[in-house]
Design an enzyme around this catalytic site. Structure first.
Site, short mmCIF file in Angstrom:
data_model
loop_
_atom_site.label_atom_id
_atom_site.label_comp_id
_atom_site.label_asym_id
_atom_site.label_seq_id
_atom_site.Cartn_x
_atom_site.Cartn_y
_atom_site.Cartn_z
N ARG A 1 -13.78 -29.88 15.66
CA ARG A 1 -12.70 -29.50 16.58
C ARG A 1 -13.16 -29.34 18.02
NH1 ARG A 1 -10.05 -24.57 13.61
NH2 ARG A 1 -12.23 -24.08 13.81
N LYS B 1 -20.81 -28.45 -2.39
CA LYS B 1 -20.45 -27.35 -3.26
C LYS B 1 -19.95 -26.18 -2.42
CE LYS B 1 -23.75 -24.50 -4.67
NZ LYS B 1 -24.16 -23.49 -3.69
N HIS C 1 -27.71 -30.51 -4.15
CA HIS C 1 -28.93 -30.98 -3.50
C HIS C 1 -30.16 -30.81 -4.38
CE1 HIS C 1 -29.45 -26.74 -2.33
NE2 HIS C 1 -30.71 -27.03 -2.09
N LYS D 1 -34.21 -33.19 -5.18
CA LYS D 1 -35.60 -32.70 -5.08
C LYS D 1 -36.50 -33.58 -5.94
CE LYS D 1 -34.24 -27.90 -4.18
NZ LYS D 1 -34.76 -27.51 -2.87
N GLU E 1 -35.22 -16.72 -5.12
CA GLU E 1 -35.16 -16.82 -3.66
C GLU E 1 -35.65 -15.54 -3.02
OE1 GLU E 1 -32.03 -19.47 -1.95
OE2 GLU E 1 -30.88 -18.21 -3.30
N ASP F 1 -22.78 -19.29 -7.28
CA ASP F 1 -23.50 -19.91 -6.17
C ASP F 1 -24.66 -20.78 -6.65
OD1 ASP F 1 -24.05 -20.31 -3.38
OD2 ASP F 1 -25.75 -18.94 -3.58
N HIS G 1 -27.00 -25.52 -9.60
CA HIS G 1 -28.42 -25.90 -9.58
C HIS G 1 -29.09 -25.63 -10.94
CE1 HIS G 1 -27.48 -26.26 -5.45
NE2 HIS G 1 -27.82 -25.05 -5.05
N LYS H 1 -31.51 -13.24 -5.44
CA LYS H 1 -31.85 -13.16 -4.02
C LYS H 1 -32.83 -12.00 -3.84
CE LYS H 1 -28.58 -16.00 -2.25
NZ LYS H 1 -28.95 -17.32 -1.69
C1 BG6 Z 1 -27.43 -23.24 -2.00
C2 BG6 Z 1 -26.94 -21.82 -2.20
O1 BG6 Z 1 -26.67 -24.12 -2.78
O2 BG6 Z 1 -28.79 -23.31 -2.39
C3 BG6 Z 1 -27.79 -20.85 -1.40
O3 BG6 Z 1 -25.58 -21.74 -1.78
C4 BG6 Z 1 -29.25 -21.05 -1.70
O4 BG6 Z 1 -27.40 -19.51 -1.66
C5 BG6 Z 1 -29.66 -22.50 -1.63
O5 BG6 Z 1 -30.00 -20.27 -0.79
C6 BG6 Z 1 -31.06 -22.70 -2.15
O6 BG6 Z 1 -31.51 -24.01 -1.91
P1 BG6 Z 1 -33.07 -24.33 -1.80
O7 BG6 Z 1 -33.12 -25.81 -1.64
O8 BG6 Z 1 -33.55 -23.58 -0.59
O9 BG6 Z 1 -33.70 -23.84 -3.04
#
Ligand code: BG6
Length: 479
Positions: free
Chosen positions: A47, A149, A179, A183, A217, A237, A242, A332
């Site tokens: 925008r 996502k 994603h 990897k 994480e 999430d 994942h 987290k």
């Molecule tokens: C994302 C989540 O899909 O993946 C995040 O929404 C997370 O919360 C992230 O931090 C982690 O990705 P990676 O590649 O850093 O392990």
């Protein structure tokens, strides 16, 4: 696959964080390594009242390292910007005209929706109405849409989103991204399993006692994510996508080929076989936690019950895995960022060393280290040299970095190149999404019956997490 012609990569949400942090660096890296068809363009859509130069200037300030590369200026030559209000039909017609005007000739187009999930469907509907998704025959230029996502928030919403999107474009045009599938080590799971005769014969309930998968994480609610995260929680999430994708690759049968259909057919069978948590004892199968201080994070409800840690004991009800627990965990603010898969093998059938009733530490395990320090560890017991019989653990390890002296490409780079080439193998099909929500919904429904444990930042989550392991089954790995 029409790869010979250039692609216009059109990023919706071009002023956002994902574009600057991941998408542009990934495209640039593919560009300067010669992985993109010549003439490939990047068209930013947002925008903000920018022109091409305004967008290039924004990238210069936000993208970081790639802008120092000698070929950055050349890359910028193919970067354009089209100001677009995503809720305005006329703007999409204008976008269509601008894309035609910028195109050097026939082009494929990739529309990357790096926008809020509630905009996925309206943007695709507008694109459809403006003719942006129309493809000619099977050999003409391709129109592809990448959806980030979260894809839905539960089975019901994901199913409706699938139906609505698939009313506007074909499954072969839709790339649902996770994603993690980009990897290297995740992809290597299939090579490791199906290229080596050494491991696959043992990869089943007869020899495997337990599999544990962690996406850990160290970060929390950085980059103002509190508001979004509080509506999602760890189960939606990370676990639904994942973790379950990694599980599917670890547990699937060998596909008959590396074609997208064959791989996705096998993955979906695993997801379908995940045992629903309905009717099970929730406390024996689920542990959830929230890190201390989470409720004070910006954007988070001060009374929030959202989990920032979830661990589950899952079962895959099929011939290969019947009875083998798959322990899944994500959190987290754990002490380290690490993702790994540990496949723990049973004790040999007859115990020669040590009493039969001893709760031995299982000597044999294969650990796939997905990140960081990508690699593979294999553990076994050996006899310590000397008199008597002293048994000690030993380890064989393989490290990507040591074996290949080159940088691992970012997951987004691989995935963007795949979309440009029309390869859907590393993207999620509609039935995979729905099956992973089916199981996640069953977990989330039961999760509410379990206590929300507080855990300290920089700890390994609630102590109760280890109670998901049965006697002699071991415990969670720590980094
Ligand atoms: C994302 C989540 O899909 O993946 C995040 O929404 C997370 O919360 C992230 O931090 C982690 O990705 P990676 O590649 O850093 O392990």
């Amino acid at each position: 696959m029409a790869t010979a012609i250039p692609t216009q990569v059109v990023i919706f949400g071009a002023s956002g964080d994902l574009t600057a942090r991941k998408l542009v660096p990934a495209l640039f890296s593919a560009f300067h390594q010669g992985h993109l068809p010549g003439g490939t363009q990047l068209i930013g859509v947002a925008r903000r009242p920018w022109d091409d130069n305004g967008f290039r200037e924004h990238l210069a300030q936000t993208v970081g390292k790639p802008t120092e590369h000698p070929r950055w200026a050349e890359f910028l030559g193919g970067v354009h910007y089209v100001r677009t209000h995503l809720d305005t039909a006329e703007d999409y017609r204008e976008l269509a005209r601008a894309l035609d005007a910028a195109a050097p000739g026939p082009v494929n187009r990739v529309f990357y929706l790096a926008v809020k999930p509630e905009l996925f469907l309206p943007s695709v509907a507008h694109m459809h109405a403006a003719g942006l998704l129309t493809q000619d025959g099977t050999n003409g230029p391709r129109r592809r849409v990448v959806v980030e996502k979260p894809f839905g928030a539960d089975l019901g919403s994901a199913t409706v989103l699938n139906q609505n999107l698939l009313g506007l474009l074909g499954e072969d045009q839709l790339y649902r991204i996770d994603h993690y599938l980009g990897k290297e080590t995740v992809q290597n799971t299939l090579v490791f399993r199906f290229r080596n005769a050494l491991f696959e014969p043992l990869w089943n309930q007869k020899y495997v006692e337990l599999v544990q998968i962690t996406v850990g994480e160290a970060i929390g609610m950085e980059n103002g994510r509190g508001g979004f995260y509080d509506t999602a929680g760890a189960a939606r999430d990370i676990l639904q996508n994942h973790l379950l994708q990694v599980l599917a690759l670890v547990a699937m049968e060998a596909p008959s080929s590396m074609q997208a259909k064959d791989i996705r057919d096998e993955k979906v069978k695993v997801l379908r076989a995940l045992r629903s948590l309905d009717g099970l004892d929730a406390r024996k199968h689920i542990v959830r936690g929230q890190y201390e201080g989470y409720r004070a994070e910006p954007g988070v409800d001060p009374q929030s019950q959202t989990e920032t840690y979830i661990a589950a004991r899952a079962y895959i009800d099929n011939w290969r895995w019947g009875g083998v627990p798959f322990l899944l965990r994500t959190g987290k603010h754990l002490p380290a960022r690490f993702t790994s898969v540990k496949v723990q093998f049973r004790m040999p059938p007859h115990t020669l060393f040590g009493g039969p009733d001893e709760c031995h530490l299982r000597p044999n395990a294969i650990t796939l280290r997905i990140q960081p320090n990508d690699g593979i560890d294999i553990t076994f017991d050996v006899k310590e040299p000397g008199q008597g019989l002293v048994i000690q653990p030993a380890k064989l390890n393989f490290d990507y970095a040591g074996r290949f002296q080159k940088a691992t490409p970012d997951a987004y780079e691989r995935l963007l190149i795949d979309v440009i080439n029309g390869d859907q193998a590393l993207f999620i099909r509609s039935d995979e999404i729905e099956q992973s929500w089916r199981w996640t919904d069953s977990l989330r429904a039961r999760m509410r019956e379990t206590p929300l444990h507080l855990y300290g930042r920089n700890s390994w989550g609630p102590f109760a997490g280890d109670e998901l392991f049965g006697e002699c089954e071991g415990r969670w790995v720590q980094g």
